[in-house]
Design a protein around this motif. Sequence first.
Motif, mmCIF file in Angstrom:
data_model
loop_
_atom_site.group_PDB
_atom_site.id
_atom_site.type_symbol
_atom_site.label_atom_id
_atom_site.label_comp_id
_atom_site.label_asym_id
_atom_site.label_seq_id
_atom_site.Cartn_x
_atom_site.Cartn_y
_atom_site.Cartn_z
ATOM 1 N N ASP A 1 0.827 -1.205 0.000
ATOM 2 C CA ASP A 1 0.000 0.000 0.000
ATOM 3 C C ASP A 1 0.864 1.259 0.000
ATOM 4 O O ASP A 1 0.439 2.320 0.434
ATOM 5 C CB ASP A 1 -0.952 0.018 1.199
ATOM 6 C CG ASP A 1 -0.209 -0.101 2.519
ATOM 7 O OD1 ASP A 1 1.030 -0.266 2.508
ATOM 8 O OD2 ASP A 1 -0.870 -0.019 3.569
ATOM 9 N N GLY A 2 2.079 1.142 -0.486
ATOM 10 C CA GLY A 2 2.951 2.307 -0.554
ATOM 11 C C GLY A 2 4.308 1.946 -1.123
ATOM 12 O O GLY A 2 4.512 0.847 -1.641
ATOM 13 N N LEU A 3 5.245 2.894 -1.014
ATOM 14 C CA LEU A 3 6.567 2.727 -1.600
ATOM 15 C C LEU A 3 7.641 3.180 -0.627
ATOM 16 O O LEU A 3 7.410 4.040 0.228
ATOM 17 C CB LEU A 3 6.694 3.571 -2.877
ATOM 18 C CG LEU A 3 5.707 3.339 -4.015
ATOM 19 C CD1 LEU A 3 5.891 4.423 -5.077
ATOM 20 C CD2 LEU A 3 5.890 1.958 -4.625
ATOM 21 N N LEU A 4 8.824 2.608 -0.795
ATOM 22 C CA LEU A 4 10.042 3.098 -0.156
ATOM 23 C C LEU A 4 10.972 3.536 -1.278
ATOM 24 O O LEU A 4 11.298 2.741 -2.161
ATOM 25 C CB LEU A 4 10.698 1.999 0.680
ATOM 26 C CG LEU A 4 12.167 2.215 1.090
ATOM 27 C CD1 LEU A 4 12.334 3.466 1.931
ATOM 28 C CD2 LEU A 4 12.698 0.995 1.824
ATOM 29 N N ALA A 5 11.374 4.805 -1.251
ATOM 30 C CA ALA A 5 12.254 5.338 -2.291
ATOM 31 C C ALA A 5 13.413 6.076 -1.644
ATOM 32 O O ALA A 5 13.312 6.551 -0.503
ATOM 33 C CB ALA A 5 11.486 6.275 -3.219
ATOM 34 N N VAL A 6 14.521 6.179 -2.372
ATOM 35 C CA VAL A 6 15.686 6.920 -1.881
ATOM 36 C C VAL A 6 16.082 7.965 -2.917
ATOM 37 O O VAL A 6 15.925 7.768 -4.124
ATOM 38 C CB VAL A 6 16.891 5.991 -1.602
ATOM 39 C CG1 VAL A 6 16.596 5.055 -0.466
ATOM 40 C CG2 VAL A 6 17.310 5.215 -2.844
ATOM 41 N N PHE A 7 16.608 9.081 -2.395
ATOM 42 C CA PHE A 7 17.109 10.184 -3.218
ATOM 43 C C PHE A 7 18.503 10.544 -2.730
ATOM 44 O O PHE A 7 18.828 10.368 -1.557
ATOM 45 C CB PHE A 7 16.191 11.406 -3.078
ATOM 46 C CG PHE A 7 14.783 11.174 -3.544
ATOM 47 C CD1 PHE A 7 14.386 11.516 -4.825
ATOM 48 C CD2 PHE A 7 13.845 10.601 -2.697
ATOM 49 C CE1 PHE A 7 13.085 11.295 -5.256
ATOM 50 C CE2 PHE A 7 12.547 10.374 -3.111
ATOM 51 C CZ PHE A 7 12.164 10.727 -4.399
ATOM 52 N N PRO A 8 19.341 11.079 -3.630
ATOM 53 C CA PRO A 8 20.698 11.433 -3.224
ATOM 54 C C PRO A 8 20.753 12.608 -2.252
ATOM 55 O O PRO A 8 21.742 12.774 -1.535
ATOM 56 C CB PRO A 8 21.389 11.776 -4.551
ATOM 57 C CG PRO A 8 20.272 12.126 -5.482
ATOM 58 C CD PRO A 8 19.113 11.290 -5.065
ATOM 59 N N SER A 9 19.692 13.421 -2.216
ATOM 60 C CA SER A 9 19.652 14.564 -1.306
ATOM 61 C C SER A 9 18.200 14.961 -1.064
ATOM 62 O O SER A 9 17.279 14.417 -1.672
ATOM 63 C CB SER A 9 20.450 15.745 -1.877
ATOM 64 O OG SER A 9 19.911 16.154 -3.122
ATOM 65 N N ALA A 10 18.013 15.945 -0.180
ATOM 66 C CA ALA A 10 16.660 16.303 0.252
ATOM 67 C C ALA A 10 15.852 17.027 -0.810
ATOM 68 O O ALA A 10 14.653 16.778 -0.961
ATOM 69 C CB ALA A 10 16.746 17.158 1.517
ATOM 70 N N THR A 11 16.486 17.948 -1.544
ATOM 71 C CA THR A 11 15.731 18.790 -2.473
ATOM 72 C C THR A 11 14.979 17.989 -3.528
ATOM 73 O O THR A 11 13.773 18.203 -3.720
ATOM 74 C CB THR A 11 16.662 19.824 -3.126
ATOM 75 O OG1 THR A 11 17.209 20.663 -2.096
ATOM 76 C CG2 THR A 11 15.916 20.680 -4.129
ATOM 77 N N PRO A 12 15.612 17.049 -4.240
ATOM 78 C CA PRO A 12 14.837 16.265 -5.203
ATOM 79 C C PRO A 12 13.753 15.420 -4.550
ATOM 80 O O PRO A 12 12.695 15.193 -5.150
ATOM 81 C CB PRO A 12 15.881 15.390 -5.906
ATOM 82 C CG PRO A 12 17.078 15.405 -5.023
ATOM 83 C CD PRO A 12 17.045 16.719 -4.309
ATOM 84 N N GLY A 13 13.973 14.976 -3.321
ATOM 85 C CA GLY A 13 12.948 14.218 -2.618
ATOM 86 C C GLY A 13 11.714 15.059 -2.347
ATOM 87 O O GLY A 13 10.580 14.610 -2.556
ATOM 88 N N PHE B 1 14.196 19.350 6.179
ATOM 89 C CA PHE B 1 13.877 20.776 6.102
ATOM 90 C C PHE B 1 15.149 21.612 6.007
ATOM 91 O O PHE B 1 15.254 22.511 5.159
ATOM 92 C CB PHE B 1 13.053 21.199 7.319
ATOM 93 C CG PHE B 1 13.016 22.687 7.532
ATOM 94 C CD1 PHE B 1 12.227 23.494 6.727
ATOM 95 C CD2 PHE B 1 13.786 23.281 8.526
ATOM 96 C CE1 PHE B 1 12.203 24.879 6.914
ATOM 97 C CE2 PHE B 1 13.767 24.652 8.717
ATOM 98 C CZ PHE B 1 12.973 25.451 7.902
ATOM 99 N N GLN B 2 16.111 21.349 6.881
ATOM 100 C CA GLN B 2 17.339 22.149 6.907
ATOM 101 C C GLN B 2 18.058 22.095 5.566
ATOM 102 O O GLN B 2 18.561 23.108 5.071
ATOM 103 C CB GLN B 2 18.268 21.658 8.032
ATOM 104 C CG GLN B 2 17.759 21.911 9.435
ATOM 105 C CD GLN B 2 17.757 23.386 9.802
ATOM 106 O OE1 GLN B 2 18.366 24.216 9.122
ATOM 107 N NE2 GLN B 2 17.078 23.730 10.876
ATOM 108 N N GLU B 3 18.103 20.916 4.966
ATOM 109 C CA GLU B 3 18.816 20.760 3.698
ATOM 110 C C GLU B 3 18.031 21.342 2.527
ATOM 111 O O GLU B 3 18.568 22.116 1.724
ATOM 112 C CB GLU B 3 19.103 19.274 3.448
ATOM 113 C CG GLU B 3 19.973 19.015 2.241
ATOM 114 C CD GLU B 3 20.278 17.541 2.038
ATOM 115 O OE1 GLU B 3 20.535 17.164 0.885
ATOM 116 O OE2 GLU B 3 20.253 16.775 3.018
ATOM 117 N N ALA B 4 16.741 20.987 2.419
ATOM 118 C CA ALA B 4 15.949 21.404 1.259
ATOM 119 C C ALA B 4 15.628 22.894 1.275
ATOM 120 O O ALA B 4 15.517 23.519 0.208
ATOM 121 C CB ALA B 4 14.654 20.598 1.194
ATOM 122 N N SER B 5 15.484 23.482 2.453
ATOM 123 C CA SER B 5 15.123 24.900 2.528
ATOM 124 C C SER B 5 16.228 25.797 1.999
ATOM 125 O O SER B 5 15.967 26.932 1.579
ATOM 126 C CB SER B 5 14.764 25.294 3.965
ATOM 127 O OG SER B 5 15.865 25.130 4.832
#
Length: 199
Positions: free
Chosen positions: A86-98, A167-171
Amino acid sequence: MADEPTSPGLQGNVWDYVRRRNELDREIQEKFARPVTIMFTDIKGSTTFFDMRGDHEGVTMLQRHNDLVVPPIETAGGRVLQRLGDGLLAVFPSATPGVKAGIEIQKRLHAHNQGRAEREQILVRVGLNSGMGLVEESNVFGDAVNTAARVQSLAEPGQILVSETTFQEASRDLGSDIFLPVGASALKGKLGKGRVYEV
């Protein structure tokens, strides 16, 4: 310097194993440990949907969900590691693209739900956390994963929540005005409370 303790018949064995373990720990860190942003998604009411509509319609709904959710993840440079029913687990290299992927997912789902009966709508909770993880080709391990799952569990259907580290990274890239502080929230199984933000 004091001699290493020894025991008859086991001289040096314990210390040899400790040294080998330390070497193995370093090798694991070098090969698999890296900064990563983890995303969990969860479909509201999927169990009830299967119960009421049957397996065929349930699987059709999951396929529709995957068609809407997976492309934004891959376009943003993420990888889907697990399809959790009923969902997914995904990974991103950093916060912003996530975070960008999370926003696009909710936009696509909102457009899909427009004009549809409530029982035909797909509502998804999204949670993200950033930190160090042990990343394999098809799995990821570590406290960053556990925290992402707990952040997702706090989200309402249609909502994106992120941890303080995300938040700290993507902001820095996206600005802080797209994030709304939810406040300190208890994260199941974690000591103390963690700050959570809504996108």
